[in-house]
Design a protein around this motif. Structure first.
Motif, PDB file in Angstrom:
ATOM      1  N   LYS A 108     -46.064 -38.800 -48.339  1.00 23.49           N
ATOM      2  CA  LYS A 108     -45.323 -37.560 -48.587  1.00 23.49           C
ATOM      3  C   LYS A 108     -44.156 -37.806 -49.541  1.00 23.49           C
ATOM      4  O   LYS A 108     -43.931 -37.031 -50.479  1.00 23.49           O
ATOM      5  CB  LYS A 108     -44.817 -36.970 -47.266  1.00 23.49           C
ATOM      6  CG  LYS A 108     -45.901 -36.407 -46.375  1.00 23.49           C
ATOM      7  CD  LYS A 108     -45.319 -35.970 -45.027  1.00 23.49           C
ATOM      8  CE  LYS A 108     -46.435 -35.570 -44.067  1.00 23.49           C
ATOM      9  NZ  LYS A 108     -45.908 -35.230 -42.726  1.00 23.49           N
ATOM     10  N   GLU A 143     -53.130 -37.600 -38.728  1.00 23.38           N
ATOM     11  CA  GLU A 143     -52.695 -36.208 -38.820  1.00 23.38           C
ATOM     12  C   GLU A 143     -51.752 -35.952 -39.995  1.00 23.38           C
ATOM     13  O   GLU A 143     -51.825 -34.918 -40.658  1.00 23.38           O
ATOM     14  CB  GLU A 143     -52.060 -35.764 -37.504  1.00 23.38           C
ATOM     15  CG  GLU A 143     -53.012 -35.768 -36.306  1.00 23.38           C
ATOM     16  CD  GLU A 143     -54.172 -34.790 -36.433  1.00 23.38           C
ATOM     17  OE1 GLU A 143     -54.110 -33.891 -37.298  1.00 23.38           O
ATOM     18  OE2 GLU A 143     -55.135 -34.925 -35.666  1.00 23.38           O
ATOM     19  N   GLY A 144     -50.840 -36.887 -40.233  1.00 19.10           N
ATOM     20  CA  GLY A 144     -49.891 -36.695 -41.319  1.00 19.10           C
ATOM     21  C   GLY A 144     -50.568 -36.587 -42.678  1.00 19.10           C
ATOM     22  O   GLY A 144     -50.163 -35.776 -43.521  1.00 19.10           O
ATOM     23  N   THR A 145     -51.600 -37.387 -42.886  1.00 19.79           N
ATOM     24  CA  THR A 145     -52.314 -37.346 -44.163  1.00 19.79           C
ATOM     25  C   THR A 145     -53.187 -36.104 -44.258  1.00 19.79           C
ATOM     26  O   THR A 145     -53.314 -35.509 -45.333  1.00 19.79           O
ATOM     27  CB  THR A 145     -53.179 -38.605 -44.347  1.00 19.79           C
ATOM     28  OG1 THR A 145     -52.439 -39.758 -43.966  1.00 19.79           O
ATOM     29  CG2 THR A 145     -53.615 -38.756 -45.789  1.00 19.79           C
ATOM     30  N   VAL A 146     -53.792 -35.726 -43.148  1.00 19.02           N
ATOM     31  CA  VAL A 146     -54.582 -34.490 -43.130  1.00 19.02           C
ATOM     32  C   VAL A 146     -53.693 -33.311 -43.489  1.00 19.02           C
ATOM     33  O   VAL A 146     -54.084 -32.432 -44.279  1.00 19.02           O
ATOM     34  CB  VAL A 146     -55.249 -34.279 -41.755  1.00 19.02           C
ATOM     35  CG1 VAL A 146     -55.930 -32.912 -41.689  1.00 19.02           C
ATOM     36  CG2 VAL A 146     -56.265 -35.400 -41.477  1.00 19.02           C
ATOM     37  N   GLU A 147     -52.478 -33.306 -42.961  1.00 17.73           N
ATOM     38  CA  GLU A 147     -51.517 -32.234 -43.268  1.00 17.73           C
ATOM     39  C   GLU A 147     -51.211 -32.204 -44.768  1.00 17.73           C
ATOM     40  O   GLU A 147     -51.131 -31.137 -45.384  1.00 17.73           O
ATOM     41  CB  GLU A 147     -50.231 -32.477 -42.475  1.00 17.73           C
ATOM     42  CG  GLU A 147     -49.139 -31.450 -42.704  1.00 17.73           C
ATOM     43  CD  GLU A 147     -47.844 -31.843 -42.005  1.00 17.73           C
ATOM     44  OE1 GLU A 147     -46.782 -31.671 -42.626  1.00 17.73           O
ATOM     45  OE2 GLU A 147     -47.919 -32.321 -40.860  1.00 17.73           O
ATOM     46  N   VAL A 148     -51.047 -33.388 -45.370  1.00 22.37           N
ATOM     47  CA  VAL A 148     -50.806 -33.478 -46.818  1.00 22.37           C
ATOM     48  C   VAL A 148     -51.981 -32.896 -47.595  1.00 22.37           C
ATOM     49  O   VAL A 148     -51.799 -32.111 -48.531  1.00 22.37           O
ATOM     50  CB  VAL A 148     -50.559 -34.944 -47.238  1.00 22.37           C
ATOM     51  CG1 VAL A 148     -50.611 -35.096 -48.756  1.00 22.37           C
ATOM     52  CG2 VAL A 148     -49.221 -35.432 -46.708  1.00 22.37           C
ATOM     53  N   GLU A 168     -54.184 -30.712 -46.639  1.00 20.13           N
ATOM     54  CA  GLU A 168     -54.247 -29.252 -46.449  1.00 20.13           C
ATOM     55  C   GLU A 168     -53.167 -28.542 -47.274  1.00 20.13           C
ATOM     56  O   GLU A 168     -53.416 -27.480 -47.856  1.00 20.13           O
ATOM     57  CB  GLU A 168     -54.113 -28.919 -44.969  1.00 20.13           C
ATOM     58  CG  GLU A 168     -55.327 -29.368 -44.153  1.00 20.13           C
ATOM     59  CD  GLU A 168     -55.137 -29.242 -42.650  1.00 20.13           C
ATOM     60  OE1 GLU A 168     -56.145 -29.269 -41.930  1.00 20.13           O
ATOM     61  OE2 GLU A 168     -53.975 -29.124 -42.197  1.00 20.13           O
ATOM     62  N   THR A 169     -51.978 -29.135 -47.342  1.00 14.22           N
ATOM     63  CA  THR A 169     -50.889 -28.553 -48.130  1.00 14.22           C
ATOM     64  C   THR A 169     -51.232 -28.559 -49.616  1.00 14.22           C
ATOM     65  O   THR A 169     -51.005 -27.563 -50.329  1.00 14.22           O
ATOM     66  CB  THR A 169     -49.574 -29.329 -47.889  1.00 14.22           C
ATOM     67  OG1 THR A 169     -49.251 -29.275 -46.501  1.00 14.22           O
ATOM     68  CG2 THR A 169     -48.433 -28.737 -48.696  1.00 14.22           C
ATOM     69  N   PHE A 221     -61.597 -30.686 -41.980  1.00 12.30           N
ATOM     70  CA  PHE A 221     -60.731 -30.908 -43.140  1.00 12.30           C
ATOM     71  C   PHE A 221     -61.459 -31.649 -44.269  1.00 12.30           C
ATOM     72  O   PHE A 221     -61.099 -31.496 -45.437  1.00 12.30           O
ATOM     73  CB  PHE A 221     -59.448 -31.650 -42.746  1.00 12.30           C
ATOM     74  CG  PHE A 221     -59.644 -33.080 -42.323  1.00 12.30           C
ATOM     75  CD1 PHE A 221     -59.672 -34.100 -43.255  1.00 12.30           C
ATOM     76  CD2 PHE A 221     -59.785 -33.390 -40.979  1.00 12.30           C
ATOM     77  CE1 PHE A 221     -59.831 -35.424 -42.854  1.00 12.30           C
ATOM     78  CE2 PHE A 221     -59.958 -34.705 -40.564  1.00 12.30           C
ATOM     79  CZ  PHE A 221     -59.985 -35.720 -41.507  1.00 12.30           C
ATOM     80  N   SER A 230     -48.441 -42.069 -43.738  1.00 17.44           N
ATOM     81  CA  SER A 230     -48.395 -40.691 -44.222  1.00 17.44           C
ATOM     82  C   SER A 230     -46.991 -40.273 -44.652  1.00 17.44           C
ATOM     83  O   SER A 230     -46.831 -39.467 -45.579  1.00 17.44           O
ATOM     84  CB  SER A 230     -48.951 -39.727 -43.158  1.00 17.44           C
ATOM     85  OG  SER A 230     -48.271 -39.887 -41.940  1.00 17.44           O
TER      86      SER A 230
END
Length: 200
Positions: A191, A88-93, A95-96, A124, A187
């Protein structure tokens, strides 16, 4: 200036821990170890990534080599993609970065049918502006040709691109053709590294 962010998939965007999967599946640790080595550490597994062998032929070879475990082998080969869950943390990156107008690319060693399954499953992955999968073009990382293929296919400049991968050999290959790199560990580290480069 970095304009393009290139992600590996396995163990970067999607979790992939087959040994844990097998230990959860079977109470016999020796059986788990045997099946892990016979399937996930085999030359056929690499051949599936390379697209030089298909799933049916691989299963037949595994079963012929291990006739006492045909049921287990067929079960594993039918269901192993279920363990490919989003990090999830990498997916969030990802998407950002996409929202910040960076171009997103995927460059991964991945089985043909398995990639098609996860691409259909996870939205994603469809955020990518371009995708190069090893089995689709019969080239594997860390072969430099696969990196050059991505650059050529999408008219990218190496100097404007950064590549994120969990495998050091793949990172070194990208560096050798002047692509900036981040060696992925988790992740949070990703970041921090992207922030230090003013990309996040």
């Amino acid at each position: 200036m970095i304009k393009n962010v290139i992600f590996d998939i396995g163990r970067v965007l999607l979790d992939f821990e087959p040994f844990i999967y097998l230990n959860n599946l079977y109470s016999d640790s020796n059986l788990s170890k045997l099946l892990y080595e016979e399937i996930f550490c085999s030359k056929e597994w690499i051949g599936l990534d390379e697209g030089s062998i298909n799933d049916i032929d691989a299963v037949n070879i595994f079963c012929k080599r291990n006739p006492n475990y045909n049921k287990e082998i067929m079960q594993i080969m039918s269901n192993w993609t279920d363990i490919l869950s989003p990090i999830e943390g990498t997916v969030e990156v990802l998407e950002t970065l996409k929202k910040s107008n960076y171009k997103i690319y995927l460059l991964s060693n991945f089985h043909y049918n398995a990639f098609n399954q996860v691409y259909s499953k996870y939205k994603f992955l469809k955020l990518a502006n371009g995708i190069v999968i090893s089995s689709h073009i019969n080239l594997l990382k860390p072969n430099k040709e696969i990196y050059n293929h991505l650059l050529d296919k999408y008219s990218l400049k190496a100097s404007e691109s950064i590549f994120i991968d969990d495998t050091l050999a793949n990172i070194e290959a990208a560096k050798s053709i002047d692509i900036a790199t981040i060696h992925f560990k988790n992740s949070n580290q990703l970041k921090d590294d992207l922030k230090s480069l003013n990309l996040l």
